[in-house]
Write an enzyme that holds these catalytic residues in place. Structure first.
Site, short mmCIF file in Angstrom:
data_model
loop_
_atom_site.label_atom_id
_atom_site.label_comp_id
_atom_site.label_asym_id
_atom_site.label_seq_id
_atom_site.Cartn_x
_atom_site.Cartn_y
_atom_site.Cartn_z
N GLU A 76 136.89 -42.44 -64.21
CA GLU A 76 135.84 -41.35 -64.52
C GLU A 76 136.71 -40.07 -65.28
O GLU A 76 136.41 -39.52 -66.14
CB GLU A 76 134.96 -41.08 -63.39
CG GLU A 76 133.88 -40.00 -63.88
CD GLU A 76 133.08 -39.62 -62.78
OE1 GLU A 76 132.33 -38.37 -62.77
OE2 GLU A 76 132.81 -40.46 -61.63
N ASP A 77 137.75 -39.84 -64.43
CA ASP A 77 138.49 -38.54 -64.61
C ASP A 77 139.86 -38.89 -65.14
O ASP A 77 140.55 -37.77 -65.54
CB ASP A 77 138.42 -37.85 -63.24
CG ASP A 77 137.39 -37.33 -62.95
OD1 ASP A 77 136.21 -37.48 -63.37
OD2 ASP A 77 137.13 -37.13 -61.53
#
Length: 711
Positions: A76-77
């Site tokens: 996600e990051d």
């Protein structure tokens, strides 16, 4: 500061060294991937996945879950892909990480849709591996512990989502240690002042009652020791949200809530649980109706315990829970106990049963997901399915079925099987016929009566309590409406084609296929859209005729043209034919049909004033004709003026019943001291039936003007 070496030392208590090394490797990989990233609090970002892994270590989760905890924000990051994780750490870990990751590539209209879509994605991942939700709960728990750095409105939004979904999911899976902490942290974020005041009051009350608690605890412990039973008595603390809810819902002051002493007795085996129950009932008088045996009938999340409430020596109520050590572990860790026992290379029926029930619940979520119209409807269904209070009823064969509080016969039918719910027509409760809307109570035996041609009723949605029943009914009604819309669309298209002296059946197949390809629809979806009013029948008919190689548009047969033939209605067409409430049309009335977008035909009386704006629109308004074979009853509204006298309304009701009609609604309005008006809604078979009924009403003394109401 907690480090990876501290975690490795803890893991050494239940994991082999090679698996601990894999967990450490995942940590170093995450540390490198998140290099330079910091949390709102200013700490390095990697402290978050390390803390999540530590929460999972408390539950003795397996090494793959711990690795997924370390890596859960990497996709996600950072720029790392799912495929790269699978290559480094194996497919199971990559699937877990992907299941926990949010949908970051899609821009949603609002937070509610994003929340729903993310949860929907997670449910699909849970169906493949239930560990996804355990990792997600640990992630949410640490986020809730560190909410302090966020803006107040964002805190409240995250806390509400946690309370509505994740705390309930934790409860549904039996992970009560996480559930209680999530609830209290959410309460603190949503109502910080109330939370703080209750916390101070609890601390103060506990100090004042310490001697009384110690006295009861020592009395219970001494009784066990005297009988030679191995059991440990511990005080049970109420958590903040529980106290607040009781104060709010029961409208009780704090002092009354805290006057209940709670104790838990942990023993070795099931037989000892029941022996201890006998001892405490001899020691203190039990409160009638407050004993629950969750050992014989476990809760849906696998929770087992004996619950009883007693009158204490000072008149204070005492709540006692009695369970084995395995049940205690199950109550705290729920489904996570499955891995706790697995780590010790042993299995336990309680943990295995909980795991099986959790998988069955996820399977039910997937079925709801298939039936739901969109992600928002799905998540609303899930929320309503997560309330914890349950009742237990029996099938005729003696099988136990668990349902939420307030569940009805229809909920039971759909819990047994979707087809049984769809075909349900009647029910016997304890061998007595009962309405389908009857709310069930624990201990009842139910027998469902079905019929092959039966269909769900729209009214069922007003009283069902389970999400499965609600989504299945909506799904069935949607398909029912679709089938009826296709049938109506076929009739409307044939009526439009009759103006060109042809019909759908007479058209060349190639012509029909060409138009369907042009419109990019199948024949069924085209007819459905015509039936629902989203596509005009005459426009489709014109296109079909224009493409017909035989040029049927110019054909003039010997028979009379059919353009004036009205559409026949029987009153039982179903969901795509509705009867206007403004004018209450009856068989025998001249009627017209108004094509309403998304609803189908709405039948009005020909003189209805609400049709004024559509009079010159032949696409929206067309002639209808009543079938001669009508069995249905239809509502009609009457306004009856009469001179006030005692007993007239009772006479009126008796007369209506004698005339084989039904009263659906009745209201009385006083115009003055002498004159009153009755507003009456009846169910009659048609215009002739109504005329006979009005004639009989006119014969009553003191009755004046009778008017049929219709705008």
């Amino acid at each position: 500061m907690f480090t990876i070496d501290d975690l490795a030392d803890r893991l050494g208590g239940y994991l082999p060294q090679d698996e601990i090394q894999q967990v450490k490797r995942a940590f170093y990989y995450a540390e490198q991937a998140h290099d330079g990233q910091r949390r709102r609090s200013g700490e390095p970002y990697v402290t978050h996945p390390l803390a999540v892994a530590n929460i999972l270590a408390n539950m003795h989760m397996d090494h793959q879950s711990l690795m997924a905890a370390m890596l859960h924000d990497v996709i996600e990051d950072t720029g790392v892909s799912k495929e790269a994780l699978a290559e480094q750490f194996g497919k199971p870990v990559a699937e877990l990480v992907d299941g926990v990751s949010k949908l970051t590539q899609i821009a949603f209209e609002d937070k509610a849709v994003a929340q729903a879509e993310n949860f929907q994605k997670m449910v699909l991942a849970m169906s493949r591996d239930i560990r996804v939700i355990i990792v997600k709960l640990a992630d949410r728990l640490h986020n809730m512990r560190t909410l302090g750095a966020l803006r107040p409105e964002k805190k409240r939004r995250i806390a509400r989502e946690t309370l509505e979904i994740y705390a309930r999911v934790a409860g549904r899976l039996g992970i009560n240690t996480i559930r209680v902490e999530l609830e209290d942290l959410s309460f603190q974020a949503i109502h910080p002042m109330r939370s703080e005041r209750i916390k101070r009051a609890v601390s103060s009350a506990r100090g004042h009652r310490r001697s009384a608690i110690r006295e009861v605890q020592s009395t219970l412990q001494k009784s066990l020791d005297d009988e030679g039973l191995n059991g440990t008595v511990i005080g049970r603390q109420k958590h903040l949200l529980s106290i607040y809810k009781k104060m709010r819902d029961q409208r009780k002051p704090f002092a009354e809530i805290m006057d209940v002493f709670g104790f838990r007795i942990i023993t070795e085996d099931v037989a000892s649980c029941y022996r201890i129950l006998g001892i405490v009932h001899n020691l203190y008088k039990p409160v009638p109706g407050r004993f629950k045996d969750y050992i014989a009938i476990p809760k849906a999340n696998g929770y087992q315990s004996l619950h009883t409430t007693l009158f204490g020596s000072r008149g204070m109520p005492i709540e006692v829970q009695i369970r084995t050590r395995e049940m205690e572990a199950m109550a705290n860790n729920g489904i996570a106990a499955h891995w706790l026992y697995k780590a010790g290379q042993t299995t336990h029926p309680i943990a295995e049963g909980s795991h099986a029930r959790a998988r069955a619940w996820v399977k039910g979520l997937l079925e709801m997901q298939r039936h739901a119209g969109d992600s928002l409807e799905f998540i609303e269904n899930v929320k309503s399915d997560l309330f914890p209070d349950d009742i237990y009823v029996f099938t005729p064969k003696g099988d136990i079925m668990e349902l939420p509080q307030g569940a009805t016969v229809i909920d039971f039918a759909y819990t047994v099987h979707t087809d049984i719910g769809n075909n349900c027509i009647a029910c016997r409760i304890d061998r007595q016929l009962a309405p389908l809307s009857t709310r069930l109570e624990s201990g009842q035996t139910l027998e469902i009566i079905t019929a092959p041609g039966a269909r769900p009723n729209l009214a069922w949605l007003n009283f069902v309590a389970t999400a499965k029943a609600r989504s299945a009914i909506r799904h069935a009604l949607k398909h029912q409406q679709q089938a009826e819309a296709v049938q109506l669309g076929r009739r409307l298209l044939n009526k439009a084609l009759a103006e060109f002296s042809t019909s759908l059946e007479e058209l060349n197949d190639s012509v029909l296929e060409s138009v369907l390809a042009e419109l990019e629809q199948s024949q069924e979806t085209l007819l459905e859209s015509i039936g629902l009013g989203t596509r005009l029948a005459h426009v489709v008919a014109r296109r079909l005729v224009d493409m017909d190689d035989d040029d049927k548009a110019e054909r003039q047969g010997d028979e009379a043209p059919e353009r004036q033939r009205p559409v026949m209605i029987t009153g039982s067409e179903g969901m795509v034919t509705k009867f206007a409430r403004c004018c209450h049309p009856l068989p025998g009335d001249p009627v017209v049909g108004h094509l309403s977008v998304g609803k189908g035909i709405v039948v009005h009386r020909a003189e209805c004033r609400n049709l004024a704006e559509h009079r010159n629109d032949p696409d929206k308004l067309f002639a209808l004709e009543w079938s001669e074979d009508i069995q249905e009853d239809f509502p009609v509204a009457l306004r009856i003026e009469f001179e006030s006298r005692r007993g007239l309304v009772a006479e009126l009701a008796g007369l209506v019943t004698d005339a084989d009609a039904n009263i659906e609604r009745i209201g009385i309005e006083e115009r003055d001291a002498r004159l009153s008006i009755v507003h009456l809604t009846l169910a009659v078979r048609g215009r002739i039936h109504l005329a006979r009924l009005i004639k009989r009403i006119r014969n009553l003394p003191n009755v004046g003007k009778i008017t049929r109401v219709g705008n």
